[in-house]
Design a protein around this motif. Structure first.
Motif, mmCIF file in Angstrom:
data_model
loop_
_atom_site.group_PDB
_atom_site.id
_atom_site.type_symbol
_atom_site.label_atom_id
_atom_site.label_comp_id
_atom_site.label_asym_id
_atom_site.label_seq_id
_atom_site.Cartn_x
_atom_site.Cartn_y
_atom_site.Cartn_z
ATOM 1 N N ASP A 91 -4.049 -12.710 9.298
ATOM 2 C CA ASP A 91 -3.161 -13.852 9.136
ATOM 3 C C ASP A 91 -3.566 -14.722 7.946
ATOM 4 O O ASP A 91 -3.138 -15.886 7.855
ATOM 5 C CB ASP A 91 -3.128 -14.694 10.410
ATOM 6 N N PHE A 92 -4.368 -14.187 7.035
ATOM 7 C CA PHE A 92 -4.820 -14.917 5.858
ATOM 8 C C PHE A 92 -3.612 -15.145 4.947
ATOM 9 O O PHE A 92 -2.981 -14.177 4.496
ATOM 10 C CB PHE A 92 -5.902 -14.103 5.146
ATOM 11 N N PRO A 93 -3.232 -16.385 4.692
ATOM 12 C CA PRO A 93 -1.987 -16.639 3.955
ATOM 13 C C PRO A 93 -1.837 -15.878 2.635
ATOM 14 O O PRO A 93 -0.737 -15.351 2.370
ATOM 15 C CB PRO A 93 -2.015 -18.160 3.747
ATOM 16 N N PRO A 94 -2.870 -15.765 1.792
ATOM 17 C CA PRO A 94 -2.686 -14.984 0.558
ATOM 18 C C PRO A 94 -2.378 -13.509 0.825
ATOM 19 O O PRO A 94 -1.627 -12.880 0.052
ATOM 20 C CB PRO A 94 -4.011 -15.166 -0.184
ATOM 21 N N LEU A 97 4.373 -12.942 11.002
ATOM 22 C CA LEU A 97 4.212 -13.776 9.816
ATOM 23 C C LEU A 97 4.956 -13.188 8.618
ATOM 24 O O LEU A 97 5.534 -13.924 7.807
ATOM 25 C CB LEU A 97 2.725 -13.943 9.492
ATOM 26 N N LEU A 98 4.944 -11.863 8.505
ATOM 27 C CA LEU A 98 5.685 -11.225 7.417
ATOM 28 C C LEU A 98 7.190 -11.421 7.593
ATOM 29 O O LEU A 98 7.908 -11.707 6.627
ATOM 30 C CB LEU A 98 5.352 -9.737 7.353
ATOM 31 N N ALA A 99 7.664 -11.261 8.815
ATOM 32 C CA ALA A 99 9.089 -11.451 9.075
ATOM 33 C C ALA A 99 9.514 -12.880 8.749
ATOM 34 O O ALA A 99 10.584 -13.116 8.177
ATOM 35 C CB ALA A 99 9.411 -11.120 10.535
ATOM 36 N N GLU A 100 8.665 -13.848 9.101
ATOM 37 C CA GLU A 100 8.969 -15.241 8.787
ATOM 38 C C GLU A 100 8.978 -15.475 7.284
ATOM 39 O O GLU A 100 9.861 -16.164 6.753
ATOM 40 C CB GLU A 100 7.946 -16.150 9.461
ATOM 41 N N ALA A 101 7.996 -14.891 6.580
ATOM 42 C CA ALA A 101 7.917 -15.070 5.132
ATOM 43 C C ALA A 101 9.128 -14.461 4.426
ATOM 44 O O ALA A 101 9.561 -14.960 3.386
ATOM 45 C CB ALA A 101 6.628 -14.449 4.599
ATOM 46 N N ILE A 149 -5.061 -7.911 -5.215
ATOM 47 C CA ILE A 149 -6.400 -8.192 -5.734
ATOM 48 C C ILE A 149 -6.656 -9.694 -5.737
ATOM 49 O O ILE A 149 -7.762 -10.161 -5.412
ATOM 50 C CB ILE A 149 -6.561 -7.610 -7.151
ATOM 51 N N SER A 150 -5.645 -10.479 -6.078
ATOM 52 C CA SER A 150 -5.791 -11.928 -6.042
ATOM 53 C C SER A 150 -6.080 -12.407 -4.621
ATOM 54 O O SER A 150 -6.934 -13.286 -4.406
ATOM 55 C CB SER A 150 -4.524 -12.594 -6.585
ATOM 56 N N ALA A 151 -5.384 -11.835 -3.634
ATOM 57 C CA ALA A 151 -5.615 -12.217 -2.238
ATOM 58 C C ALA A 151 -7.025 -11.847 -1.797
ATOM 59 O O ALA A 151 -7.694 -12.624 -1.099
ATOM 60 C CB ALA A 151 -4.578 -11.553 -1.334
ATOM 61 N N LEU A 152 -7.488 -10.663 -2.178
ATOM 62 C CA LEU A 152 -8.850 -10.248 -1.829
ATOM 63 C C LEU A 152 -9.887 -11.150 -2.493
ATOM 64 O O LEU A 152 -10.911 -11.481 -1.893
ATOM 65 C CB LEU A 152 -9.078 -8.789 -2.220
ATOM 66 N N ALA A 153 -9.627 -11.550 -3.737
ATOM 67 C CA ALA A 153 -10.548 -12.461 -4.417
ATOM 68 C C ALA A 153 -10.600 -13.804 -3.699
ATOM 69 O O ALA A 153 -11.679 -14.412 -3.557
ATOM 70 C CB ALA A 153 -10.129 -12.636 -5.871
#
Length: 359
Positions: A180-183, A233-237, A325-329
């Motif tokens: 559930d990590f927003p990035p 969360l994906l469906a909401e996004a 990659i940005s989300a993992l960073a």
């Protein structure tokens, strides 16, 4: 018991922070012998198959390893490329891209590497290489967004087992999940939206996750709940209505009940319910592999089309896409909070020698 030392250590070595990303693993080659080695290691893990060891030893060595390797080798042969296994080169590319992204963010003195829980490069070999490079603070990031004892905890077991053999172990942090990590949610939603922008939408979007036996859920494994939260969360996004998406589970093995609903059975049934077009995304797979390319991309396509479906599209995994990659960073920086590698000390070796050290 003899503990493993650090034969290459010198007091002139600079202490560093390490980031180890891990994934499940892959055979070294799409051959029967390579699959037998890989499956023996994978399926013998008590986190993966929770049966009494004597009984499971007989089943595994007497039946499964005499039948499944040849069949699995044929499947792997369809996805191997000149770079090797997709899971291997995607994970390598992710680690390299993550290292570059963290450097751009000012993290100049990190050691970023990758390892596989089963197969190569192995966790012990990569940990040894990182320790030889002076890693004294280690963050491990298993690339499983949703926690399961059969994946995330198994990786922890392997790391811990390596540490029990070491005389010196690093300061240690471990990411257990980021479902559930927003990035991460934003990156996955962006991947789906990019596919829609190019191909349009289908009647139904399926979020397909790797299955586990239902008894794992009943015994307290949170994987099922975390998969459903990721989907929600994906469906909401994406602004999806309740009848425009669903969560399913794939890759079941054996005769016992696994998490429901099953992806393959769902795809066989949907055309009869008036759903003629589907798109599938696998939010639990950080990189494309046999289970996404062959099972979802080909095998399940046949089920859907044979049942009367007209349009079937697999939306590829995040792999090394920039947003992933940005989300993992972001995830790495969150979990490294407060860590700083010590400044290089040019006098350290001289002081150590004055106290009697050889190096």
């Amino acid at each position: 018991m003899k503990f493993q030392g650090s034969p290459g250590f010198t007091h002139a070595q600079h202490e560093r922070i390490g980031v180890l990303v891990t994934n499940l693993g892959t055979p070294d080659a799409p051959t029967t012998s390579a699959l037998r080695r890989y499956l023996k290691q994978f399926l013998w893990d008590p986190r993966v198959v929770e049966l009494p060891r004597p009984l499971w030893w007989l089943i595994l060595n007497g039946v499964i390893l005499n039948i499944r390797p040849q069949r699995s080798a044929k499947s792997y042969a369809t996805v191997f490329t000149d770079e090797g296994s997709p899971l291997l080169f995607h994970t390598r590319n992710q680690a390299q891209a993550l290292s570059a992204e963290l450097q751009l963010r000012g993290q100049k003195d990190l050691v970023v590497d990758f390892a596989m829980r089963y197969g190569n490069p192995s966790i012990p070999s990569v940990l040894e290489n990182m320790m030889q490079q002076g890693v004294r603070k280690l963050l491990v990031v298993p690339l499983y967004p949703q926690y399961s004892a059969s994946t995330t905890a198994s990786t922890f077991d392997a790391i811990s087992a390596d540490f029990t053999r070491r005389r010196l172990m690093p300061e240690f942090r471990f990411v257990t999940h980021y479902h559930d990590f927003p990035p991460f949610i934003a990156a996955a939603a962006q991947r789906i939206q990019a596919h829609w922008d190019e191909h349009g939408r289908a009647d139904r979007l399926l979020f397909s996750y790797h299955g586990v036996p239902k008894k794992y859920l009943l015994n307290g494994d949170p994987y099922h709940c975390e998969c459903h939260k990721t989907s929600r969360l994906l469906a909401e996004a994406l602004g999806l209505k309740a009848d425009e998406w669903m969560t399913t589970f794939q890759s079941r093995f054996g005769r016992e009940e696994w998490l429901n609903p099953y992806t393959d059975e769902t795809l066989k049934a949907l055309p009869g319910q008036g759903v003629k077009s589907v798109q599938i995304f696998c939010p639990g797979f950080s990189a494309d592999c046999l289970e996404t390319i062959e099972e979802i991309g080909e095998e399940n396509r046949e089920y859907f089309e044979h049942a009367g479906g007209e349009r079937y599209e697999y939306i590829s995994a995040l792999n090394d896409r920039p947003e992933h990659i940005s989300a993992l960073a972001d995830l790495v920086q969150l979990h490294m909070s407060g860590w700083q590698a010590p400044e290089a000390d040019p006098e350290r070796q001289a002081r150590a020698r004055a106290l009697g050290a050889a190096e």
